[in-house]
Structures are given as C-alpha cells and as structure tokens.
Design a protein around this motif. Structure first.
Motif, mmCIF file in Angstrom:
data_model
loop_
_atom_site.group_PDB
_atom_site.id
_atom_site.type_symbol
_atom_site.label_atom_id
_atom_site.label_comp_id
_atom_site.label_asym_id
_atom_site.label_seq_id
_atom_site.Cartn_x
_atom_site.Cartn_y
_atom_site.Cartn_z
ATOM 1 N N SER A 111 6.449 84.047 71.111
ATOM 2 C CA SER A 111 5.211 83.254 71.106
ATOM 3 C C SER A 111 5.092 82.425 69.829
ATOM 4 C CB SER A 111 3.988 84.167 71.235
ATOM 5 O OG SER A 111 4.007 84.849 72.462
ATOM 6 N N LEU A 163 4.606 78.433 69.951
ATOM 7 C CA LEU A 163 3.474 77.718 69.352
ATOM 8 C C LEU A 163 3.925 76.704 68.308
ATOM 9 C CD1 LEU A 163 0.975 80.680 69.221
ATOM 10 C CD2 LEU A 163 0.707 78.566 70.521
ATOM 11 N N PRO A 212 1.828 73.377 69.873
ATOM 12 C CA PRO A 212 0.680 73.952 69.140
ATOM 13 C C PRO A 212 -0.542 74.172 70.024
ATOM 14 C CG PRO A 212 1.691 72.191 67.878
ATOM 15 C CD PRO A 212 2.343 72.168 69.225
ATOM 16 N N GLN A 213 -0.701 73.401 71.089
ATOM 17 C CA GLN A 213 -1.809 73.609 72.042
ATOM 18 C C GLN A 213 -1.200 73.728 73.438
ATOM 19 O OE1 GLN A 213 -4.975 74.128 71.238
ATOM 20 N NE2 GLN A 213 -4.484 73.873 69.070
ATOM 21 N N VAL A 229 -1.852 84.013 73.612
ATOM 22 C CA VAL A 229 -1.136 82.860 73.058
ATOM 23 C C VAL A 229 -2.112 81.702 72.830
ATOM 24 C CG1 VAL A 229 0.678 81.153 73.485
ATOM 25 C CG2 VAL A 229 1.078 83.560 74.043
ATOM 26 N N LYS A 230 -3.029 81.507 73.772
ATOM 27 C CA LYS A 230 -4.016 80.421 73.601
ATOM 28 C C LYS A 230 -4.956 80.728 72.427
ATOM 29 C CE LYS A 230 -4.057 78.449 78.151
ATOM 30 N NZ LYS A 230 -4.768 78.207 79.386
ATOM 31 N N ALA A 265 -3.176 80.007 69.286
ATOM 32 C CA ALA A 265 -3.124 78.563 69.028
ATOM 33 C C ALA A 265 -4.393 78.115 68.319
ATOM 34 C CB ALA A 265 -2.944 77.807 70.346
#
Ligand code: FES
Ligand code: FES
Length: 167
Positions: free
Chosen positions: A109, A113, A117-118, A145-146, A149
C-alpha cells in the motif's frame, strides 16, 4: 557467501548459502519476523518488502540479488513511536483480522500510494492484486488505503504550511 546490504537504515553483513531467499535472510538471519511467509510460491504477497524503494515479494528474490541494496521491512516503516500513516489507517479502519497478510499489505500500500496519492478503488485493487487476504473481504483494506491517502495529504499540507511552501 557474504552479503552486505542496508536494512531499515542499518548496514548489515550476513553470511548465507548461495540459494538463500531474501525472505529467509530477513526472517532467519536478521530476525525481522514481521515479514511473513504465506505461500512460498509467489502468490500471497505476505513477504512483501521494499528493495531500493520498490515493493517486491521477498520469497521470489535470492538474498544475493539484494547485495548492496536498501531494504525496508515493516519494522522500519514507523518513525520511532509514530506509526506510518498507512499503519495508522489499517489500525483505525480495522483493515485486518488475523494480521497475517498485514505487513505485506501495508508495504504494498505504501508503494501504491506513492504511485497514486489519491487512488480510485480500481487503482487500489490493481495495486494490491498481488496480495491475498483470507479474512477481511478487502472492504476495510480499501477503506484503510483511502484513509492513509488522506493522512499523507494532510501531513504534506501541514509540512508545506510550516515550511512556508519551501518543500
Ligand atoms: S510468501 Fe512470498 S508471495 Fe507468498
Ligand atoms: S487479515 Fe487474515 S489474511 Fe488478511
């Protein structure tokens, strides 16, 4: 044979057999057992570490191929007592159950990222396609993961404000 490499920022010299896998050097010779072995056949991603900044399945690589490289394992991700944002997010979002896949998921992850990055759901699924979780159903992993970010973006924006946009 003798291998010299840097692991989690520390220079290490290890004597091992020519056919030693990187994962075995990490776990057995260096005692860094946070890197897991889930399959030994390049399927599960539990053994993912970074070699010179790239996520690799360390069961697919000979220790000899890591000669002179910089290796980062899950043990080297935190800064002192402060967990990496991806570690924080996996904890906050319950992105794990048994935890066996978690070190590899987190290392993959971190790279994902860096590239995205998003990330969209599709980018996360693609970035973690080499990592298998047998417990969670992936929903909380994607949420983690979100969340990571967002944490990374917030930290960057704080650093920019603190340093007057100099970084
Ligand atoms: S232990 Fe390396 S991919 Fe499963
Ligand atoms: S949390 Fe159990 S395998 Fe992923």
């Amino acid at each position: 044979m003798q291998i010299d490499l840097t692991v989690n920022g520390e220079a290490r010299r290890v004597q091992c057999a020519d056919n030693t896998l990187l994962v075995d050097l990490i776990r057995d010779d260096l005692g860094l057992t946070g890197t897991h072995v889930g399959c030994d056949t390049s399927q599960c991603g539990c053994c993912t570490v970074h070699v010179d900044g790239e996520a690799v399945k360390s069961c697919t690589m000979l220790a000899a191929q890591a000669q002179g490289t910089q290796v980062l394992t899950i043990e080297g991700l935190a800064e002192g007592d402060v967990l990496h944002p991806v570690q924080q997010a996996f904890s906050a979002c319950h992105g794990l159950q048994c935890g066996y896949c978690t070190p590899g998921m987190i290392m993959a992850s971190v790279q994902l990222l860096r590239r995205h990055p998003q990330p969209t759901d599709a980018q996360i699924e693609e970035g973690l396609a080499g990592n298998i979780c047998r417990c969670t159903g992936y929903v909380n992993i994607i949420a983690a993961v979100k969340t990571a970010a967002g944490l990374i973006a917030a930290a960057r924006s704080d650093a920019t404000a603190t340093h007057g946009g100099a970084r």
